[in-house]
Design a protein around this motif. Structure first.
Motif, PDB file in Angstrom:
ATOM      1  N   GLU A 128    -134.144  10.752  63.783  1.00  0.00           N
ATOM      2  CA  GLU A 128    -135.296  10.351  63.434  1.00  0.00           C
ATOM      3  C   GLU A 128    -135.591   9.115  62.862  1.00  0.00           C
ATOM      4  O   GLU A 128    -134.507   8.500  62.289  1.00  0.00           O
ATOM      5  N   LYS A 129    -136.628   8.434  62.930  1.00  0.00           N
ATOM      6  CA  LYS A 129    -136.610   6.865  62.374  1.00  0.00           C
ATOM      7  C   LYS A 129    -137.862   6.511  62.481  1.00  0.00           C
ATOM      8  O   LYS A 129    -139.030   6.937  63.148  1.00  0.00           O
ATOM      9  N   ALA A 130    -138.219   5.448  61.646  1.00  0.00           N
ATOM     10  CA  ALA A 130    -139.648   5.274  61.605  1.00  0.00           C
ATOM     11  C   ALA A 130    -139.823   3.651  62.350  1.00  0.00           C
ATOM     12  O   ALA A 130    -139.014   3.093  62.459  1.00  0.00           O
ATOM     13  N   ALA A 131    -141.053   3.837  62.969  1.00  0.00           N
ATOM     14  CA  ALA A 131    -141.569   2.618  63.833  1.00  0.00           C
ATOM     15  C   ALA A 131    -142.891   2.134  63.288  1.00  0.00           C
ATOM     16  O   ALA A 131    -143.379   2.609  62.640  1.00  0.00           O
ATOM     17  N   ARG A 132    -143.148   0.916  63.740  1.00  0.00           N
ATOM     18  CA  ARG A 132    -144.306   0.349  63.225  1.00  0.00           C
ATOM     19  C   ARG A 132    -145.059  -0.187  64.615  1.00  0.00           C
ATOM     20  O   ARG A 132    -144.592  -0.543  65.690  1.00  0.00           O
ATOM     21  N   THR A 143    -149.626   0.112  61.404  1.00  0.00           N
ATOM     22  CA  THR A 143    -149.255   1.350  60.689  1.00  0.00           C
ATOM     23  C   THR A 143    -147.998   1.651  60.923  1.00  0.00           C
ATOM     24  O   THR A 143    -147.122   1.017  61.869  1.00  0.00           O
ATOM     25  N   THR A 144    -147.606   2.715  60.235  1.00  0.00           N
ATOM     26  CA  THR A 144    -146.003   3.177  60.424  1.00  0.00           C
ATOM     27  C   THR A 144    -146.038   4.467  61.015  1.00  0.00           C
ATOM     28  O   THR A 144    -146.981   5.399  60.680  1.00  0.00           O
ATOM     29  N   LEU A 145    -145.434   4.774  62.043  1.00  0.00           N
ATOM     30  CA  LEU A 145    -145.179   6.149  62.777  1.00  0.00           C
ATOM     31  C   LEU A 145    -143.958   6.674  62.679  1.00  0.00           C
ATOM     32  O   LEU A 145    -142.886   5.811  62.694  1.00  0.00           O
ATOM     33  N   THR A 146    -143.721   8.033  62.655  1.00  0.00           N
ATOM     34  CA  THR A 146    -142.226   8.465  62.607  1.00  0.00           C
ATOM     35  C   THR A 146    -141.928   9.082  64.022  1.00  0.00           C
ATOM     36  O   THR A 146    -142.439   9.699  64.538  1.00  0.00           O
ATOM     37  N   ILE A 147    -140.744   8.629  64.736  1.00  0.00           N
ATOM     38  CA  ILE A 147    -140.205   9.084  65.924  1.00  0.00           C
ATOM     39  C   ILE A 147    -139.231   9.970  65.542  1.00  0.00           C
ATOM     40  O   ILE A 147    -138.253   9.884  64.961  1.00  0.00           O
ATOM     41  N   PRO A 148    -139.484  11.243  66.174  1.00  0.00           N
ATOM     42  CA  PRO A 148    -138.728  12.302  65.968  1.00  0.00           C
ATOM     43  C   PRO A 148    -137.172  12.169  66.399  1.00  0.00           C
ATOM     44  O   PRO A 148    -137.087  11.590  67.399  1.00  0.00           O
TER      45      PRO A 148
END
Length: 91
Positions: A57-61, A67-72
């Motif tokens: 899992e990682k954070a992307a912008r 905004t920041t979103l999380t890629i599972p």
């Protein structure tokens, strides 16, 4: 090289009909896909391995909305060439 070019080349070298070669190539790709979908790697000695790689899992912008979103976490198919294959390409 496309799948059609592979079928033509194999048919020319082996003397087998194109339709039969195409059926074999289609079934081979189907078997590889099914095996990977089940989580089982495919090993072809002297060629390489079709494996599954796990992505954490990682954070992307999103820079347009700031905004920041999380890629599972997820799994992806990958190919790892054999050492013999890599050496033949390097020559």
């Amino acid at each position: 090289m496309t799948k059609a070019e592979i079928v033509n080349e194999v048919a020319k070298v082996t003397g087998i009909e194109k339709l039969k070669v195409q059926a074999v190539v289609e079934e081979f790709t189907k078997c590889v896909k099914d095996s990977i979908a089940k989580g089982e790697p495919v090993y072809l000695r002297g060629f390489g391995s079709f494996i599954i790689k796990h992505r954490a899992e990682k954070a992307a912008r999103n820079i347009t909305k700031n905004t920041t979103l999380t890629i599972p976490a997820h799994d992806i198919p990958a190919f790892k060439p054999a050492k013999v294959f890599v050496a033949s390409v390097k020559k």
